[in-house]
Design a protein around this motif. Structure first.
Motif, PDB file in Angstrom:
ATOM      1  N   GLU A  12      50.129  25.789  48.287  1.00 30.16           N
ATOM      2  CA  GLU A  12      50.135  24.427  47.737  1.00 30.16           C
ATOM      3  C   GLU A  12      50.899  23.474  48.670  1.00 30.16           C
ATOM      4  O   GLU A  12      50.434  22.380  48.996  1.00 30.16           O
ATOM      5  CB  GLU A  12      50.809  24.490  46.348  1.00 30.16           C
ATOM      6  CG  GLU A  12      50.740  23.235  45.531  1.00 30.16           C
ATOM      7  CD  GLU A  12      49.324  22.871  45.093  1.00 30.16           C
ATOM      8  OE1 GLU A  12      48.406  23.711  45.192  1.00 30.16           O
ATOM      9  OE2 GLU A  12      49.148  21.703  44.693  1.00 30.16           O
ATOM     10  N   ALA A  13      52.064  23.919  49.135  1.00 27.88           N
ATOM     11  CA  ALA A  13      52.910  23.090  50.009  1.00 27.88           C
ATOM     12  C   ALA A  13      52.183  22.781  51.321  1.00 27.88           C
ATOM     13  O   ALA A  13      52.290  21.687  51.876  1.00 27.88           O
ATOM     14  CB  ALA A  13      54.240  23.797  50.285  1.00 27.88           C
ATOM     15  N   ARG A  14      51.406  23.751  51.805  1.00 28.90           N
ATOM     16  CA  ARG A  14      50.662  23.582  53.063  1.00 28.90           C
ATOM     17  C   ARG A  14      49.621  22.461  52.937  1.00 28.90           C
ATOM     18  O   ARG A  14      49.388  21.690  53.861  1.00 28.90           O
ATOM     19  CB  ARG A  14      49.981  24.922  53.397  1.00 28.90           C
ATOM     20  CG  ARG A  14      49.596  25.116  54.826  1.00 28.90           C
ATOM     21  CD  ARG A  14      49.005  26.517  55.033  1.00 28.90           C
ATOM     22  NE  ARG A  14      50.019  27.546  55.229  1.00 28.90           N
ATOM     23  CZ  ARG A  14      50.675  27.753  56.373  1.00 28.90           C
ATOM     24  NH1 ARG A  14      50.411  27.023  57.432  1.00 28.90           N
ATOM     25  NH2 ARG A  14      51.575  28.708  56.455  1.00 28.90           N
ATOM     26  N   ARG A  15      49.027  22.380  51.770  1.00 33.29           N
ATOM     27  CA  ARG A  15      48.058  21.303  51.494  1.00 33.29           C
ATOM     28  C   ARG A  15      48.769  19.948  51.553  1.00 33.29           C
ATOM     29  O   ARG A  15      48.283  19.007  52.165  1.00 33.29           O
ATOM     30  CB  ARG A  15      47.453  21.548  50.114  1.00 33.29           C
ATOM     31  CG  ARG A  15      46.661  20.411  49.540  1.00 33.29           C
ATOM     32  CD  ARG A  15      46.048  20.811  48.201  1.00 33.29           C
ATOM     33  NE  ARG A  15      44.824  21.573  48.415  1.00 33.29           N
ATOM     34  CZ  ARG A  15      43.627  20.998  48.608  1.00 33.29           C
ATOM     35  NH1 ARG A  15      43.516  19.682  48.594  1.00 33.29           N
ATOM     36  NH2 ARG A  15      42.554  21.720  48.805  1.00 33.29           N
ATOM     37  N   TRP A  16      49.963  19.841  50.939  1.00 34.00           N
ATOM     38  CA  TRP A  16      50.727  18.578  50.977  1.00 34.00           C
ATOM     39  C   TRP A  16      51.176  18.278  52.406  1.00 34.00           C
ATOM     40  O   TRP A  16      51.212  17.128  52.820  1.00 34.00           O
ATOM     41  CB  TRP A  16      51.935  18.632  50.041  1.00 34.00           C
ATOM     42  CG  TRP A  16      51.589  18.693  48.582  1.00 34.00           C
ATOM     43  CD1 TRP A  16      51.938  19.667  47.692  1.00 34.00           C
ATOM     44  CD2 TRP A  16      50.832  17.728  47.828  1.00 34.00           C
ATOM     45  NE1 TRP A  16      51.446  19.381  46.440  1.00 34.00           N
ATOM     46  CE2 TRP A  16      50.760  18.202  46.500  1.00 34.00           C
ATOM     47  CE3 TRP A  16      50.194  16.522  48.153  1.00 34.00           C
ATOM     48  CZ2 TRP A  16      50.082  17.497  45.492  1.00 34.00           C
ATOM     49  CZ3 TRP A  16      49.527  15.825  47.150  1.00 34.00           C
ATOM     50  CH2 TRP A  16      49.475  16.317  45.834  1.00 34.00           C
ATOM     51  N   ARG A  17      51.547  19.319  53.150  1.00 36.41           N
ATOM     52  CA  ARG A  17      51.947  19.087  54.538  1.00 36.41           C
ATOM     53  C   ARG A  17      50.821  18.407  55.303  1.00 36.41           C
ATOM     54  O   ARG A  17      51.031  17.454  56.050  1.00 36.41           O
ATOM     55  CB  ARG A  17      52.304  20.431  55.228  1.00 36.41           C
ATOM     56  CG  ARG A  17      52.722  20.246  56.685  1.00 36.41           C
ATOM     57  CD  ARG A  17      52.893  21.570  57.431  1.00 36.41           C
ATOM     58  NE  ARG A  17      51.604  22.226  57.683  1.00 36.41           N
ATOM     59  CZ  ARG A  17      51.400  23.187  58.577  1.00 36.41           C
ATOM     60  NH1 ARG A  17      52.426  23.650  59.291  1.00 36.41           N
ATOM     61  NH2 ARG A  17      50.205  23.721  58.735  1.00 36.41           N
ATOM     62  N   LYS A  18      49.596  18.893  55.122  1.00 34.15           N
ATOM     63  CA  LYS A  18      48.435  18.305  55.822  1.00 34.15           C
ATOM     64  C   LYS A  18      48.251  16.848  55.408  1.00 34.15           C
ATOM     65  O   LYS A  18      48.038  15.968  56.239  1.00 34.15           O
ATOM     66  CB  LYS A  18      47.165  19.119  55.503  1.00 34.15           C
ATOM     67  CG  LYS A  18      45.976  18.705  56.367  1.00 34.15           C
ATOM     68  CD  LYS A  18      46.089  19.269  57.778  1.00 34.15           C
ATOM     69  CE  LYS A  18      44.975  18.807  58.693  1.00 34.15           C
ATOM     70  NZ  LYS A  18      45.240  17.478  59.293  1.00 34.15           N
ATOM     71  N   MET A  61      56.677  18.541  45.787  1.00 33.72           N
ATOM     72  CA  MET A  61      55.300  18.251  45.390  1.00 33.72           C
ATOM     73  C   MET A  61      54.540  19.516  44.994  1.00 33.72           C
ATOM     74  O   MET A  61      53.597  19.448  44.193  1.00 33.72           O
ATOM     75  CB  MET A  61      54.578  17.483  46.500  1.00 33.72           C
ATOM     76  CG  MET A  61      55.146  16.060  46.656  1.00 33.72           C
ATOM     77  SD  MET A  61      54.487  15.142  48.073  1.00 33.72           S
ATOM     78  CE  MET A  61      52.913  14.565  47.418  1.00 33.72           C
ATOM     79  N   ALA A  62      54.961  20.665  45.539  1.00 33.74           N
ATOM     80  CA  ALA A  62      54.321  21.925  45.125  1.00 33.74           C
ATOM     81  C   ALA A  62      54.787  22.325  43.719  1.00 33.74           C
ATOM     82  O   ALA A  62      54.027  22.906  42.948  1.00 33.74           O
ATOM     83  CB  ALA A  62      54.632  23.037  46.129  1.00 33.74           C
ATOM     84  N   HIS A  63      56.026  22.015  43.401  1.00 33.67           N
ATOM     85  CA  HIS A  63      56.563  22.382  42.079  1.00 33.67           C
ATOM     86  C   HIS A  63      56.163  21.404  40.977  1.00 33.67           C
ATOM     87  O   HIS A  63      55.961  21.804  39.839  1.00 33.67           O
ATOM     88  CB  HIS A  63      58.104  22.411  42.125  1.00 33.67           C
ATOM     89  CG  HIS A  63      58.686  23.599  42.822  1.00 33.67           C
ATOM     90  ND1 HIS A  63      58.570  24.872  42.316  1.00 33.67           N
ATOM     91  CD2 HIS A  63      59.420  23.703  43.953  1.00 33.67           C
ATOM     92  CE1 HIS A  63      59.204  25.715  43.127  1.00 33.67           C
ATOM     93  NE2 HIS A  63      59.720  25.041  44.131  1.00 33.67           N
ATOM     94  N   CYS A  64      56.146  20.103  41.327  1.00 30.58           N
ATOM     95  CA  CYS A  64      56.033  19.061  40.295  1.00 30.58           C
ATOM     96  C   CYS A  64      54.722  18.300  40.406  1.00 30.58           C
ATOM     97  O   CYS A  64      54.298  17.945  41.507  1.00 30.58           O
ATOM     98  CB  CYS A  64      57.179  18.055  40.435  1.00 30.58           C
ATOM     99  SG  CYS A  64      58.824  18.765  40.280  1.00 30.58           S
ATOM    100  N   GLN A  65      54.118  17.991  39.273  1.00 33.47           N
ATOM    101  CA  GLN A  65      52.941  17.127  39.225  1.00 33.47           C
ATOM    102  C   GLN A  65      53.395  15.687  38.988  1.00 33.47           C
ATOM    103  O   GLN A  65      54.555  15.435  38.680  1.00 33.47           O
ATOM    104  CB  GLN A  65      52.022  17.566  38.074  1.00 33.47           C
ATOM    105  CG  GLN A  65      51.570  19.009  38.155  1.00 33.47           C
ATOM    106  CD  GLN A  65      50.844  19.317  39.440  1.00 33.47           C
ATOM    107  OE1 GLN A  65      49.899  18.615  39.793  1.00 33.47           O
ATOM    108  NE2 GLN A  65      51.293  20.336  40.159  1.00 33.47           N
TER     109      GLN A  65
END
Ligand SMILES: *Cc1c(COP(=O)(O)O)cnc(C)c1O
Length: 336
Positions: free
Chosen positions: A216-222, A67-71
């Motif tokens: 970015e990944a940290r935001r998705w983790r949350k 999710m951090a790499h791809c929109q």
């Protein structure tokens, strides 16, 4: 019980439990947990990357990387039998709106770069945007060699793609090749590693990469519910595992080799292969439920079935356990 089902069945050692019991903690969602911060810094350094984020599972680690790499509407290229594609419930598609483009894998666990090139989509409104290539190391215990990883790195640079590694067992790959983990991670933009498999920590994976990707990944983790509070308790198990349980993976590989060698001498049993800590076996059994029940009576658990059983060695399995298992199998008339 001697448990060959997976290297996920390990119990924390006394030293690990002691380290967990005294770990200083804080609220990690505020960035306040010193043990989580230390684990993230340590893992990033070990893998030669700028930043890291601690997550509850390898599945979440791979998902937040994708999710951090791809929109939404982007595509990632992945092996048909890769964990991220086949064994993570389709999370990239379901939660990330990322289209997977699976392709057949080579027998050695790599993806043919020619085949990868053939599925990259042109910039055209008919197609999803090809954004990322995802590899796995080890794959079914197979070590994907450094030369191939470097070639894949050069390939994605040339094509403007990003490169992610599902390195749940990167430690086994590094130990088997006799190189530092950072050498295996080097060509990749992001790498997901597990602490809860052969390394023996009770919980957790870490995603490493550049600071911008990890932010970015940290935001998705949350968003996915992976923001943990006093997680230093479990992170301490991870730090202990990194300090004490990487080099000893060589013992697991030696035990798997011993297991393959000894089983190879048992009449009716066919050893199909041994890669790092995994052995693939055809026990030539007609009645698997009875076979499994008999093993259980002897204190042994294994995932056995039809033409291929997978036996995994780990820090809860000694060479004496391996010999005991083979004695038990030898004493049964397995083919009857
Ligand atoms: C175990 C594993 C994962 C992550 O699994 P979790 O159970 O979610 O921690 C990812 N990739 C591979 C190759 C694995 O073996």
């Amino acid at each position: 019980m001697i448990d060959f089902r997976s290297d996920t069945v390990t119990q924390p050692t006394e030293g690990m439990r002691a380290a967990m019991a005294v770990a200083p903690v804080g609220d990690d969602v505020f960035g306040d947990d010193p043990t989580v911060n230390a684990l993230e810094a340590k893992t990033a350094a070990l893998l030669g990357k700028e930043s890291a984020v601690f997550v509850p599972s390898g599945t979440q680690s791979n998902l937040i990387a994708l999710m951090a790499h791809c929109q939404r509407g982007d595509e990632y290229i992945v092996g048909q039998l890769a964990h991220t594609y086949k064994y993570e419930a389709g999370g990239a598609a379901v939660l990330g709106s990322i289209q997977p483009q699976p392709i057949d894998m080579e027998p050695d666990g790599s993806l043919s770069l020619e085949r990868v090139a053939s599925v990259i989509k042109p910039d055209d409104s008919h197609f999803a945007r090809t954004r990322l290539l995802c590899l796995e190391n080890t794959h079914n215990g197979k070590v994907v060699p450094l030369e191939y990883l470097k070639a894949a790195g050069a390939f994605v640079d040339d094509r403007g793609l990003a490169l992610h590694l599902d390195g749940a067992r990167i430690w086994n790959a590094a130990v088997a090749m006799g190189v530092p983990p950072a050498a295996v991670a080097e060509p990749f933009d992001t790498v997901s590693v597990c602490l809860s498999k052969g390394l023996g920590a009770p919980v957790g994976s870490v995603l490493v990469g550049s600071t911008s990707l990890i932010t970015e990944a940290r935001r998705w983790r949350k968003m996915l519910g992976g923001g943990m509070r006093q997680a230093g308790i479990i992170a301490a198990g991870g730090i202990y595992a990194l300090d004490h349980h990487i080099d000893r993976l060589a013992d697991d590989h030696a035990n798997a080799e011993l297991l393959a060698k000894l089983l190879g001498n048992v009449a009716g049993v066919t050893v199909k292969g041994q890669n790092t800590n995994m052995v693939f076996v055809d026990f030539g059994v007609t009645d698997y439920p009875t076979f499994a029940a008999t093993l259980r009576d002897q204190g042994i658990v294994a995932l056995t079935g039809r033409s291929s059983s997978r036996l995994v060695t780990h820090l809860g399995v000694t060479s004496a356990d391996v010999e005991h298992f083979v004695d038990v199998v030898s004493g049964m008339d397995v083919t009857s």
